[in-house]
Design a protein around this motif. Structure first.
Motif, PDB file in Angstrom:
ATOM      1  N   PRO A 104       0.799  -1.222   0.000  1.00 15.50           N
ATOM      2  CA  PRO A 104       0.000   0.000   0.000  1.00 15.50           C
ATOM      3  C   PRO A 104       0.833   1.273   0.000  1.00 15.50           C
ATOM      4  O   PRO A 104       1.947   1.316   0.512  1.00 15.50           O
ATOM      5  CB  PRO A 104      -0.814  -0.125   1.292  1.00 15.50           C
ATOM      6  N   ASP A 105       0.250   2.301  -0.610  1.00 10.59           N
ATOM      7  CA  ASP A 105       0.844   3.631  -0.625  1.00 10.59           C
ATOM      8  C   ASP A 105      -0.207   4.641  -0.194  1.00 10.59           C
ATOM      9  O   ASP A 105      -1.413   4.406  -0.333  1.00 10.59           O
ATOM     10  CB  ASP A 105       1.332   3.996  -2.032  1.00 10.59           C
ATOM     11  N   ALA A 106       0.248   5.773   0.291  1.00 11.31           N
ATOM     12  CA  ALA A 106      -0.670   6.840   0.662  1.00 11.31           C
ATOM     13  C   ALA A 106      -1.271   7.459  -0.596  1.00 11.31           C
ATOM     14  O   ALA A 106      -0.589   7.635  -1.609  1.00 11.31           O
ATOM     15  CB  ALA A 106       0.062   7.901   1.465  1.00 11.31           C
ATOM     16  N   ALA A 107      -2.560   7.801  -0.530  1.00 11.37           N
ATOM     17  CA  ALA A 107      -3.225   8.421  -1.677  1.00 11.37           C
ATOM     18  C   ALA A 107      -2.564   9.731  -2.067  1.00 11.37           C
ATOM     19  O   ALA A 107      -2.606  10.134  -3.238  1.00 11.37           O
ATOM     20  CB  ALA A 107      -4.698   8.635  -1.363  1.00 11.37           C
ATOM     21  N   ASN A 203       2.624   1.196  -8.748  1.00 13.99           N
ATOM     22  CA  ASN A 203       1.289   1.355  -9.307  1.00 13.99           C
ATOM     23  C   ASN A 203       0.647   2.708  -9.006  1.00 13.99           C
ATOM     24  O   ASN A 203      -0.459   2.981  -9.472  1.00 13.99           O
ATOM     25  CB  ASN A 203       0.380   0.228  -8.817  1.00 13.99           C
ATOM     26  N   VAL A 204       1.328   3.549  -8.253  1.00  7.02           N
ATOM     27  CA  VAL A 204       0.794   4.885  -7.983  1.00  7.02           C
ATOM     28  C   VAL A 204       0.554   5.675  -9.273  1.00  7.02           C
ATOM     29  O   VAL A 204      -0.489   6.319  -9.422  1.00  7.02           O
ATOM     30  CB  VAL A 204       1.713   5.647  -7.009  1.00  7.02           C
ATOM     31  N   PRO A 205       1.474   5.659 -10.256  1.00  6.77           N
ATOM     32  CA  PRO A 205       1.181   6.378 -11.507  1.00  6.77           C
ATOM     33  C   PRO A 205      -0.058   5.845 -12.212  1.00  6.77           C
ATOM     34  O   PRO A 205      -0.789   6.616 -12.854  1.00  6.77           O
ATOM     35  CB  PRO A 205       2.440   6.143 -12.347  1.00  6.77           C
ATOM     36  N   LEU A 206      -0.324   4.547 -12.108  1.00  7.46           N
ATOM     37  CA  LEU A 206      -1.515   3.989 -12.738  1.00  7.46           C
ATOM     38  C   LEU A 206      -2.777   4.508 -12.053  1.00  7.46           C
ATOM     39  O   LEU A 206      -3.798   4.750 -12.704  1.00  7.46           O
ATOM     40  CB  LEU A 206      -1.477   2.463 -12.688  1.00  7.46           C
TER      41      LEU A 206
END
Length: 283
Positions: A104-107, A203-206
């Motif tokens: 997971p990453d922060a929004a 996957n943040v750029p996606l």
């Protein structure tokens, strides 16, 4: 065609989220309420080796134990504005999230990415390695990235369309995930989905791309699997020229949809004209 029809679910008085769901929020779920009864389930914790931000370690999302009905998905989608929880139908069977293999990453990380810059980077990397035959697949753009396509007119209610597609997906017998996000696109990052990792390690750029599709094409994230995504699109392209430009975006987002699917941007563009759903899969 997407099936129609829905059944209203009995709702109780809004109550504060249970502790395990409050723990998904940065602020502890302050003022978040839910009036829908949830089936048995539990939060999914990332494997410690997958956590990007150890100092802020918490559960990534909540997952039902068993498949759910489309009516539950719809009820929770309607509750999103006050619950802060976006529902996602999850592909069943043994999946990475079953054993916590999510990152997971922060929004807030999504804010740092622009669709045009992402497209240009993917396009340039491909051109450096592409053969002449592979270049033909990108006709009529060739080595020149066209950038993001223009928006399209909304043709129907985006949420109603998502509800109808959820009814189609739910027939497969899919459990339900709940992500603590302001908008559905952010679930890709916050839930730590890794389905496109062989295409893009982060996957943040996606998620930034899907955010943009929410704005330009009234897209809604409805389902995801090990290496798949299911979106509805209430503002699809109506002409071949517009569809071709959007096909270029789809190629940078999910090359396998064209490389191992349609075979060329032009053939793929014909497939998405007027289409109210976009399905992606990565090898």
């Amino acid at each position: 065609m997407i099936g129609t029809g829905s059944v209203e679910m009995a709702q109780r008085q809004p109550r504060r989220l249970p502790p395990e769901l409050r723990g998904l929020f940065d602020d502890g779920g302050r003022d978040r309420v839910l009036s829908v009864d949830l089936p048995p389930g539990e939060v999914v914790w990332p494997d410690p080796t997958y956590v990007r931000w150890p100092s802020n370690r918490r559960a990534a999302f909540w997952l039902s134990d068993d498949p759910v009905t489309a009516e539950l998905w719809t009820a929770l989608r309607r509750e999103h504005p006050r619950s802060g929880l976006w529902p996602v139908l999850m592909e069943d069977s043994v999946q990475p999230w079953s054993v916590g293999q999510v990152a997971p990453d922060a929004a807030t990380e999504i804010d740092h990415f622009q669709v045009g810059a992402f497209m240009e980077e993917v396009w340039s990397d491909w051109i450096e390695r592409a053969t002449e035959d592979q270049m033909e697949m990108l006709d009529p753009y060739g080595p020149h990235c066209p950038g993001p396509a223009d928006p399209a007119p909304v043709r129907c209610d985006p949420d109603d369309l998502a509800d109808r597609y959820a009814a189609v997906l739910a027939e497969r017998g899919m459990p339900l995930g709940l992500a603590a996000v302001t908008r559905g696109a952010d679930a890709l990052a916050v839930m730590g989905w890794q389905g496109a990792i062989h295409h893009n390690e982060w996957n943040v750029p996606l998620a930034a791309v899907v955010r943009s599709w929410e704005d330009r094409y009234a897209a809604r994230l409805v389902g995801m699997g090990f290496n798949t995504l299911e979106l509805t699109v209430a503002a699809p392209p109506a002409t071949l020229q517009h569809a071709l430009h959007i096909a270029a975006e789809h190629w940078t987002f999910c090359p396998d949809a064209i490389i191992q699917g349609a075979g060329s941007l032009i053939d793929y563009a014909h497939q998405i004209i007027d289409k109210p759903t976009w399905s992606f899969w990565w090898d």
